[in-house]
Design an enzyme around this catalytic site. Structure first.
Site, PDB file in Angstrom:
ATOM      1  N   VAL A  35      27.060  53.208  -7.235  1.00 38.77           N
ATOM      2  CA  VAL A  35      27.428  52.240  -6.208  1.00 38.77           C
ATOM      3  C   VAL A  35      27.873  53.021  -4.971  1.00 38.77           C
ATOM      4  O   VAL A  35      28.531  54.055  -5.090  1.00 38.77           O
ATOM      5  CB  VAL A  35      28.587  51.338  -6.690  1.00 38.77           C
ATOM      6  CG1 VAL A  35      28.754  50.150  -5.753  1.00 38.77           C
ATOM      7  CG2 VAL A  35      28.360  50.867  -8.105  1.00 38.77           C
ATOM      8  N   LYS A  55      29.588  57.662  -2.861  1.00 39.51           N
ATOM      9  CA  LYS A  55      28.714  57.183  -3.936  1.00 39.51           C
ATOM     10  C   LYS A  55      29.392  57.513  -5.258  1.00 39.51           C
ATOM     11  O   LYS A  55      29.722  58.657  -5.531  1.00 39.51           O
ATOM     12  CB  LYS A  55      27.337  57.840  -3.874  1.00 39.51           C
ATOM     13  CG  LYS A  55      26.346  57.300  -4.913  1.00 39.51           C
ATOM     14  CD  LYS A  55      25.015  58.043  -4.905  1.00 39.51           C
ATOM     15  CE  LYS A  55      23.990  57.357  -4.004  1.00 39.51           C
ATOM     16  NZ  LYS A  55      22.626  57.920  -4.162  1.00 39.51           N
ATOM     17  N   ASP A 167      11.616  59.913  -3.128  1.00 40.78           N
ATOM     18  CA  ASP A 167      11.967  58.507  -2.922  1.00 40.78           C
ATOM     19  C   ASP A 167      12.066  58.208  -1.426  1.00 40.78           C
ATOM     20  O   ASP A 167      12.984  57.554  -0.963  1.00 40.78           O
ATOM     21  CB  ASP A 167      13.287  58.198  -3.648  1.00 40.78           C
ATOM     22  CG  ASP A 167      13.495  56.704  -3.903  1.00 40.78           C
ATOM     23  OD1 ASP A 167      12.515  55.935  -3.789  1.00 40.78           O
ATOM     24  OD2 ASP A 167      14.627  56.306  -4.201  1.00 40.78           O
TER      25      ASP A 167
END
Ligand code: ADP
Ligand code: MG
Length: 352
Positions: A35, A55, A167
């Site tokens: 998160v 994070k 990514d």
């Protein structure tokens, strides 16, 4: 040896933090492995400079810390400023890693691309003012060109360091308000091929919206479930043979495409485009032939933008989005592409 001493000294003089130093702000994101929150320092008065990002990651956070440490030493301009990472052991959950970055800005490229104003909204934030050139394809092309150059520059930094991101997507590109430039974030799926740290947990799926057709980007198998980074001794020779960096180039090509075609900016339209492209054997020229005759005015406008200056934009795009990794251009070669010969927004701002 010198590298290790340097890294050690550098760490010694960097601030270290603990859990209690942070005041949680709003949640910025939530993925399968962590998160992300905006946070500020408990002791310092709130100011723009003291805004940070936290994070809270699962056990895979160890690899992400490793990647960020490497990036801040080798190519710090490519990614968001990494401040500190540590294992937070006071919580009940075992192995929660906390990663801290500077808060670079409010908007990712995904946020900016959602706006009807795109790409003019980017022009304003990069230059801090509005061009006095009539709105139209030429000006939009200049802005997109500037974004592409910044993206490829950041990517070239990562690739030259030996890191593949895996990514790359608009959600993982942040606009740094301080540096007025786009930076890459989220090294959670990254691989460092020179040292051999290459780990994607089994549950992790490469984002199918932006993933290149090749499923495995290296010939070696990913280890199944190590708790720490695993060294698989991959040499630069293997890097050359497998060209894993071209995976990121494909994703960057899709971002270029989405910037040129507003109609491909939604998830559903991108997925549909991917299906069409697959049917065309991942051949963009073939795709164009099938869609051009019955193209919407919007699609036609995108093609017109890419066709400017003798079609050099289209040429660059087709050199990035190709089925075979080895036929795709590299980040460094792309930066030298004639598409970037005209110097985009920088020249424009000097001329005025
Ligand atoms: P994940 O995708 O694993 O949830 P990210 O690292 O991509 O984690 O971060 C999630 C979101 O948090 C990003 O999309 C971005 O909006 C925001 N974010 C991450 N890092 C920064 C940063 N350094 N500055 C500002 N916002 C950030
Ligand atoms: Mg992300």
């Amino acid at each position: 040896y010198d590298m290790f001493v340097l890294a050690f000294v550098e760490r010694l003089f960097r601030p270290t933090y603990r859990k209690d130093d942070f005041v949680l702000g709003k949640k910025l994101g939530e993925g399968a492995f962590g998160v992300v929150y905006k946070v500020s320092l408990a002791k310092k008065p709130a100011s723009k400079e003291s805004d940070l990002v936290l994070k809270k990651a699962t056990e895979y956070g160890a690899v992400e810390i490793w990647m960020n440490e490497r990036v801040r030493r080798a190519c710090s301009n490519s990614c968001a400023d990494f401040v500190y990472g540590f294992l937070e052991s006071s919580s009940k959950k075992k192995g929660e890693y906390w990663l801290i970055w500077r808060f670079e800005g409010e908007a990712t490229l995904a946020d900016l691309m959602l706006s009807k104003e795109f790409p003019y909204n980017v022009e304003t934030i990069i230059l801090g003012k509005i061009q006095d050139m009539p709105k139209g394809l030429g000006r939009e092309n200049r802005i997109i060109q500037t974004i592409m150059r910044q993206l490829l520059f950041a990517l070239d930094g990562l690739h030259s360091t030996g890191i593949v991101h895996r990514d790359i997507k608009p959600q993982n590109i942040i606009f740094s308000e301080g540096d007025r430039t786009f930076k890459i974030i989220d090294l959670g799926a990254a691989a460092d091929l020179r040292v051999g740290i290459n780990y994607i947990p089994k549950e992790f799926l490469l984002d199918p919206r932006y993933a290149a057709p090749e499923q495995y980007i290296m010939s070696t198998q990913t280890p199944s479930a190590p708790s720490a980074p695993v060294a698989t001794a991959l040499s630069p020779v293997l890097w050359q043979m497998n060209l894993p960096d071209r995976f990121d180039i494909y994703s960057t090509g899709l971002i270029f495409l989405q910037m040129a075609f507003p109609s491909l900016r939604t998830d559903s339209s991108l997925i549909q485009f991917n299906r069409q492209l697959k049917r065309c054997g991942y051949d963009l020229v073939a795709w164009r032939k099938t869609v051009e005759p019955r193209a919407s005015p919007e699609l036609r406008r995108g093609l017109e933008l890419l066709d400017l200056d003798g079609g050099i934009g289209w040429e660059l795009l087709t050199s990035m989005v190709r089925y075979k990794a080895r036929q795709r251009t590299s980040a460094k070669a792309a930066l030298a592409h004639p598409y970037f010969d005209r110097e985009g927004l920088l020249t424009l701002s000097f001329m005025q």
